[in-house]
Design an enzyme around this catalytic site. Structure first.
Site, PDB file in Angstrom:
ATOM      1  N   ASP A 199       1.462   3.008   3.359  1.00 22.79           N
ATOM      2  CA  ASP A 199       0.439   3.896   3.596  1.00 22.79           C
ATOM      3  C   ASP A 199       1.269   5.235   3.273  1.00 22.79           C
ATOM      4  O   ASP A 199       0.805   6.282   3.785  1.00 22.79           O
ATOM      5  CB  ASP A 199      -0.546   3.915   4.501  1.00 22.79           C
ATOM      6  CG  ASP A 199      -1.743   4.898   3.784  1.00 22.79           C
ATOM      7  OD1 ASP A 199      -1.901   5.405   2.848  1.00 22.79           O
ATOM      8  OD2 ASP A 199      -2.590   5.042   4.634  1.00 22.79           O
ATOM      9  N   LYS A 226      -9.074  -0.620  -5.904  1.00 16.06           N
ATOM     10  CA  LYS A 226      -9.250  -0.028  -4.468  1.00 16.06           C
ATOM     11  C   LYS A 226     -10.606   0.522  -4.456  1.00 16.06           C
ATOM     12  O   LYS A 226     -11.273   1.313  -5.406  1.00 16.06           O
ATOM     13  CB  LYS A 226      -8.114   1.066  -4.564  1.00 16.06           C
ATOM     14  CG  LYS A 226      -8.202   1.855  -3.227  1.00 16.06           C
ATOM     15  CD  LYS A 226      -7.781   1.105  -2.208  1.00 16.06           C
ATOM     16  CE  LYS A 226      -7.713   1.801  -0.837  1.00 16.06           C
ATOM     17  NZ  LYS A 226      -6.880   2.738  -0.405  1.00 16.06           N
ATOM     18  N   HIS A 237     -10.546   0.909   1.717  1.00 19.35           N
ATOM     19  CA  HIS A 237     -10.589   1.719   2.665  1.00 19.35           C
ATOM     20  C   HIS A 237     -11.430   1.618   3.675  1.00 19.35           C
ATOM     21  O   HIS A 237     -12.666   2.060   3.443  1.00 19.35           O
ATOM     22  CB  HIS A 237     -10.409   3.377   2.032  1.00 19.35           C
ATOM     23  CG  HIS A 237     -10.213   4.233   3.373  1.00 19.35           C
ATOM     24  ND1 HIS A 237      -8.950   4.932   3.455  1.00 19.35           N
ATOM     25  CD2 HIS A 237     -11.223   4.645   4.045  1.00 19.35           C
ATOM     26  CE1 HIS A 237      -8.901   5.789   4.556  1.00 19.35           C
ATOM     27  NE2 HIS A 237     -10.282   5.685   4.939  1.00 19.35           N
ATOM     28  N   HIS A 267       0.781  -1.227   0.039  1.00 20.08           N
ATOM     29  CA  HIS A 267       0.166  -0.124  -0.080  1.00 20.08           C
ATOM     30  C   HIS A 267       0.854   1.111  -0.109  1.00 20.08           C
ATOM     31  O   HIS A 267       1.809   1.561   1.108  1.00 20.08           O
ATOM     32  CB  HIS A 267      -0.932  -0.039   1.207  1.00 20.08           C
ATOM     33  CG  HIS A 267      -2.124   1.107   1.304  1.00 20.08           C
ATOM     34  ND1 HIS A 267      -3.015   0.987   1.727  1.00 20.08           N
ATOM     35  CD2 HIS A 267      -1.905   2.599   1.004  1.00 20.08           C
ATOM     36  CE1 HIS A 267      -3.876   2.247   1.681  1.00 20.08           C
ATOM     37  NE2 HIS A 267      -3.021   3.195   1.163  1.00 20.08           N
ATOM     38  N   HIS A 318      -4.677  -0.789   5.915  1.00 21.63           N
ATOM     39  CA  HIS A 318      -4.387   0.108   6.960  1.00 21.63           C
ATOM     40  C   HIS A 318      -5.239   0.025   8.148  1.00 21.63           C
ATOM     41  O   HIS A 318      -6.009   0.921   8.729  1.00 21.63           O
ATOM     42  CB  HIS A 318      -4.227   1.500   6.618  1.00 21.63           C
ATOM     43  CG  HIS A 318      -5.123   2.279   5.969  1.00 21.63           C
ATOM     44  ND1 HIS A 318      -6.422   2.033   5.967  1.00 21.63           N
ATOM     45  CD2 HIS A 318      -5.388   2.712   4.757  1.00 21.63           C
ATOM     46  CE1 HIS A 318      -7.238   2.697   5.145  1.00 21.63           C
ATOM     47  NE2 HIS A 318      -6.445   3.144   4.501  1.00 21.63           N
ATOM     48  N   HIS A 363       1.881   5.374  -1.705  1.00 16.45           N
ATOM     49  CA  HIS A 363       1.038   6.222  -2.640  1.00 16.45           C
ATOM     50  C   HIS A 363       2.396   7.208  -3.079  1.00 16.45           C
ATOM     51  O   HIS A 363       3.404   7.513  -2.275  1.00 16.45           O
ATOM     52  CB  HIS A 363       0.500   7.493  -1.715  1.00 16.45           C
ATOM     53  CG  HIS A 363      -0.925   6.916  -1.055  1.00 16.45           C
ATOM     54  ND1 HIS A 363      -2.115   7.034  -1.706  1.00 16.45           N
ATOM     55  CD2 HIS A 363      -0.993   6.230   0.092  1.00 16.45           C
ATOM     56  CE1 HIS A 363      -2.863   6.759  -0.963  1.00 16.45           C
ATOM     57  NE2 HIS A 363      -2.374   5.924  -0.028  1.00 16.45           N
TER      58      HIS A 363
HETATM   59  N1  OTD Z   1      -4.315   8.018   4.271  1.00 13.80           N
HETATM   60  N2  OTD Z   1      -3.552   9.940   3.200  1.00 13.80           N
HETATM   61  C1  OTD Z   1      -3.560   9.317   2.165  1.00 13.80           C
HETATM   62  C2  OTD Z   1      -4.020   8.266   2.089  1.00 13.80           C
HETATM   63  C3  OTD Z   1      -4.322   7.349   3.032  1.00 13.80           C
HETATM   64  O1  OTD Z   1      -6.504   6.343   3.419  1.00 13.80           O
HETATM   65  C4  OTD Z   1      -5.389   6.254   2.912  1.00 13.80           C
HETATM   66  O2  OTD Z   1      -4.974   5.371   2.315  1.00 13.80           O
HETATM   67  C5  OTD Z   1      -3.368  10.296   1.057  1.00 13.80           C
HETATM   68  O3  OTD Z   1      -2.774  11.303   1.222  1.00 13.80           O
HETATM   69  O4  OTD Z   1      -3.293   9.671  -0.082  1.00 13.80           O
HETATM   70  C6  OTD Z   1      -3.935   9.368   4.516  1.00 13.80           C
HETATM   71  O5  OTD Z   1      -4.117  10.003   5.705  1.00 13.80           O
HETATM   72 ZN    ZN Z   2      -3.218   4.991   1.492  1.00 15.81          ZN
HETATM   73 ZN    ZN Z   3      -7.232   4.694   2.970  1.00 20.37          ZN
END
Ligand code: OTD
Ligand code: ZN
Ligand code: ZN
Length: 347
Positions: A246, A99, A136, A14, A174, A16
């Site tokens: 994450d 997702k 999520h 996971h 997460h 970004h």
């Molecule tokens: N959580 N921020 C972000 C994604 C995640 O839920 C998530 O996966 C992001 O900035 O893309 C966060 O706090």
């Molecule tokens: Zn995330």
């Molecule tokens: Zn998330």
């Protein structure tokens, strides 16, 4: 005591990586991974197979030469997603998963799903083809307290989806609560990623002695008993739990604001911190499962063929306090304690 631990090259289930200047700045920090599941919450989101292929190419172009990282792409599920496009993208090897963001649950999730019945045909096609659904897991109902949103999501959304779609493979992304851990343990065809930061911080870290925006992420860190449940799950050796950092970089300007955005940037130090957490739990022998074996097995992949070493030294590991991205700075997650584990690449 172990001072050197040789493990299969870790994956991140996971991650970004963003786009443009931010992608260029953060991608090198993940280049030493084996594989990473790349989240699709760009603006606009990565919705079709063609968009995922184009994003994968931008990631590959942003990486230095000869890196080990292989990005595994995902599609952002919307109520307009075409099951045939998902199946084709998977069959062509463009995507590894889809997702599900409840609309409005987290950063850039406005195009997510409001009416879960509308994505039923996609979910059924995915169950048939064995394509995992990354979830999520938070409700967005304003009446539900933010600290309860994961537990309520399990009852209201996740369990009904799983019951209606037998065989659908689900990753609870997460996971942040003891409720989430118990739910994942209770079923088949379900796994969960756990972030490094949720293994380290509880909600006091965000709020005591002043607001600390760099510890604010979604799902928000919960009370200490939940953090302990996450550490227990991660270090238990249960193959249903695996690494998903994450790592979610944002410009400091956007986090240090009256309405600071969510996300912790952990790509530079998550593995060193994980080694510390497992050492404290007396579970260093289970670190490799969590970082390098369980996730691959869930996704039906072999472990990476090569290895890295984690070496414990007297001097603490170092990483930059912040990096620059375009004209912005991005703060690296601070675990709040010295970490003595250093990474050596054996490749
Ligand atoms: N959580 N921020 C972000 C994604 C995640 O839920 C998530 O996966 C992001 O900035 O893309 C966060 O706090
Ligand atoms: Zn995330
Ligand atoms: Zn998330």
């Amino acid at each position: 005591m172990n001072t050197k631990l040789r493990i299969r090259r870790p994956d991140d289930w996971h991650l970004h990586l963003r786009d443009r200047e931010m992608l260029a700045a953060v991608a090198p920090w993940s280049a030493g991974l084996g594989r990473a599941i790349i989240m699709p919450n760009l603006v606009p989101p990565v919705v079709t197979g063609a968009e995922a292929a184009a994003y994968r190419d931008r990631i590959l172009a942003a990486l230095p030469e000869n890196v080990t990282l292989r990005p595994l792409m995902t599609l952002y599920l919307t109520e307009a997603t075409d099951p045939a496009d998902v199946l084709a993208a998977h069959a062509q090897g463009i995507i590894a998963a889809v997702k599900l963001y409840p609309a409005g649950a987290t950063t850039n999730s406005a195009s997510g799903v409001r009416d879960f019945d509308r994505v039923r045909p996609v979910l059924e096609a995915m169950a048939g083809a064995g394509i995992p659904l990354c979830v999520h897991g938070e409700v967005t109902d304003p009446a539900v307290d933010i600290f309860d949103r994961e537990a309520v999501f399990i009852d209201r959304v996740l369990e009904p989806i799983r019951r209606a779609t037998p065989g659908l493979r689900v990753v609870m992304e997460h996971v942040t609560t003891a409720d989430g851990v118990a739910y994942v343990r209770s079923g088949d065809n379900i796994g969960a990623t756990i972030t490094t930061h949720h293994l380290v911080i509880n909600r006091n870290h965000i709020l005591v002695g002043g607001i600390r925006p760099h510890y604010y992420c979604l799902p928000v860190a919960k009370r200490e008993s939940h953090r302990l449940a996450l550490v227990e799950a991660a270090t238990s050796g249960d193959p249903r739990f695996f690494t998903g950092t994450d790592s979610a970089p944002h410009p400091d300007r956007a986090k240090e604001s009256a309405c600071g955005c969510a996300g912790c940037f952990t790509a530079p130090n998550w593995l060193q911190i994980c080694a510390h957490v497992f050492e404290q739990a007396g579970a260093l022998d289970r670190l490799e499962g969590f970082t390098s074996l369980h996730g691959a097995a869930f996704y039906g992949l072999d472990p990476n063929p090569d290895h890295i070493s984690l070496v414990r030294r007297d001097e603490p590991a170092r990483w930059p306090e912040r990096i620059t991205a375009g004209g912005e700075t991005v703060t690296v997650f601070d675990p709040g304690f010295p970490v003595h584990w250093h990474i050596e690449d054996d490749a």
